[in-house]
Scaffold this active site. Sequence first.
Site, short mmCIF file in Angstrom:
data_model
loop_
_atom_site.label_atom_id
_atom_site.label_comp_id
_atom_site.label_asym_id
_atom_site.label_seq_id
_atom_site.Cartn_x
_atom_site.Cartn_y
_atom_site.Cartn_z
N LYS A 15 4.61 77.35 -4.38
CA LYS A 15 5.03 75.96 -4.59
C LYS A 15 6.31 75.68 -3.78
O LYS A 15 7.26 76.47 -3.83
CB LYS A 15 5.28 75.74 -6.09
N PRO A 28 -12.41 69.00 10.32
CA PRO A 28 -13.65 68.81 11.08
C PRO A 28 -14.25 67.44 10.77
O PRO A 28 -14.09 66.96 9.65
CB PRO A 28 -14.56 69.92 10.54
N ASP A 29 -14.89 66.82 11.73
CA ASP A 29 -15.57 65.55 11.48
C ASP A 29 -17.01 65.87 11.06
O ASP A 29 -17.83 66.31 11.86
CB ASP A 29 -15.55 64.68 12.75
N ILE A 30 -17.28 65.68 9.78
CA ILE A 30 -18.57 66.11 9.21
C ILE A 30 -19.71 65.26 9.75
O ILE A 30 -20.76 65.77 10.17
CB ILE A 30 -18.49 66.07 7.66
N ASN A 57 -7.27 60.91 -1.66
CA ASN A 57 -7.34 59.45 -1.58
C ASN A 57 -8.05 58.94 -2.82
O ASN A 57 -8.53 59.72 -3.64
CB ASN A 57 -8.04 59.01 -0.28
N ALA A 84 -18.59 59.92 2.11
CA ALA A 84 -17.33 60.47 1.58
C ALA A 84 -16.13 59.94 2.37
O ALA A 84 -16.24 59.64 3.56
CB ALA A 84 -17.36 62.00 1.67
N LYS A 133 -17.59 53.42 17.05
CA LYS A 133 -17.68 54.57 16.11
C LYS A 133 -19.08 55.17 16.15
O LYS A 133 -19.25 56.39 16.11
CB LYS A 133 -17.33 54.09 14.70
N PHE A 164 -20.18 55.59 7.42
CA PHE A 164 -19.47 54.41 6.90
C PHE A 164 -18.22 54.17 7.73
O PHE A 164 -17.72 55.07 8.39
CB PHE A 164 -19.06 54.63 5.44
#
Length: 416
Positions: A294, A312-314, A217, A281, A345, A331
């Site tokens: 490839k 994984p959700d850090i 991203n 992040a 959240k 965030f």
Amino acid sequence: MTQTLENKSVLLVISGGIAAYKSLELIRLIKKAGGAVRCILTKGGEQFVTPLSVSALCEEEAYTDLWSLKDETEMGHIQLTRDADMIVIAPASANLIAQMANGLAQDLASTALLASDKPAIIAPAMNVRMWENPATQANIAKLQEYGHTIIGPSEGDMACGEYGMGRMLEPEEIFAALTSAPQKKTENAAKPLAGKTALVTSGPTFEAIDPVRFIGNRSSGKQGHAIATALQQAGANVTLITGPVSISDPAGVKTVHIETAQEMLKACEDSLPADIAVCAAAVSDWAPKQHEQKIKKRGDASPPHIELNENPDILKTISNHKNRPSVVVGFAAETENLEDNAKAKLTRKGCDMILANLVAQEGAEVFGQDKGHIYCVTAASVDNWQPMSKSAIAKKLTDTIISSLDETETIKSAAE
Ligand code: CTP
């Protein structure tokens, strides 16, 4: 942050590179802030700026020669580093970096640096391919391991006509690194986060599809890096764990470079226990099941199917960890129902604070921009911080964390 260098003496080493002209401005900034500057010019440095200009600005002789009988009698090469409170190398050429990393003493600059046990601030400047060369990267890694701080280079047009990483930071940025360099213990002890440790995640994660492609991203890392800097300036011992970004590592912050969410999680867990965690992040929510080779086009056949696995959700892992930091901040990017979504959240992730970015409004956060409009959401309150720069957000968050830690500590000592 102290902007003064009153009573500080700085040893500036100028090696060969077109960026050497910027070091003249750096001398001016140091002098203006009350510091004294002594300068060593390498033979390469002398090709770009003259000893005369340097000594006129330093108001002191420019040192150039290891074998000068006069210099050795008046100011031995060992004394040059002994006398300095801070050592900065700007520009640091690939050659001087290689000499430092390998313990070579071939001229006055490399000999003086080898005879020093002080950490230096190193501002590299070179052609992009020289910078990217694995030999230079290995030398840089060694210098970091030896305790030196590398600032920059930055990305942009180069004097040689190429574009890429290799430009020396601007004199103001190098000066800022000098003024925010870790202070002596006594000065640091007075800071509000002295003795506290913090971990900050920043930037994107890249998840490989095959050996040449990835899902990523556009996160610039600006917000996370600014937070790491603000916490460091408040006295915390900060570890920054960052995905691939084009901005430089913050001065005085231990920076760990990773690519994937799995690597980021491992680096975070390795940094625990910590008092503070800020997850800024933009972690990729999914990682492809990686192809060993490839993926090739297959004529008329339909496009390949990419199977995704959830990452994984850090933030959630840190919030529920046995070594959970006292303050955990996450965030969120919200376009609507900001308060409800951010509160949900907060509960889902188990953190103490969510900095929710309102992305649908003017002045709001967009990847890569310098401003953001934050709502600071806790279980008890929602605070509109109004649009402000990312460094101002970082500073406000640091102040909020300091108050939150103070409250936790007051509650703890009342219970004891
Ligand atoms: N985060 C994380 N690990 C992940 C995903 C997110 O640590 N695998 C952290 C981010 O660093 C950020 C927060 O969680 O602090 C963002 O949460 P996320 O659920 O991704 O929220 P949004 O990006 O707002 O997206 P959505 O609401 O669509 O889920």
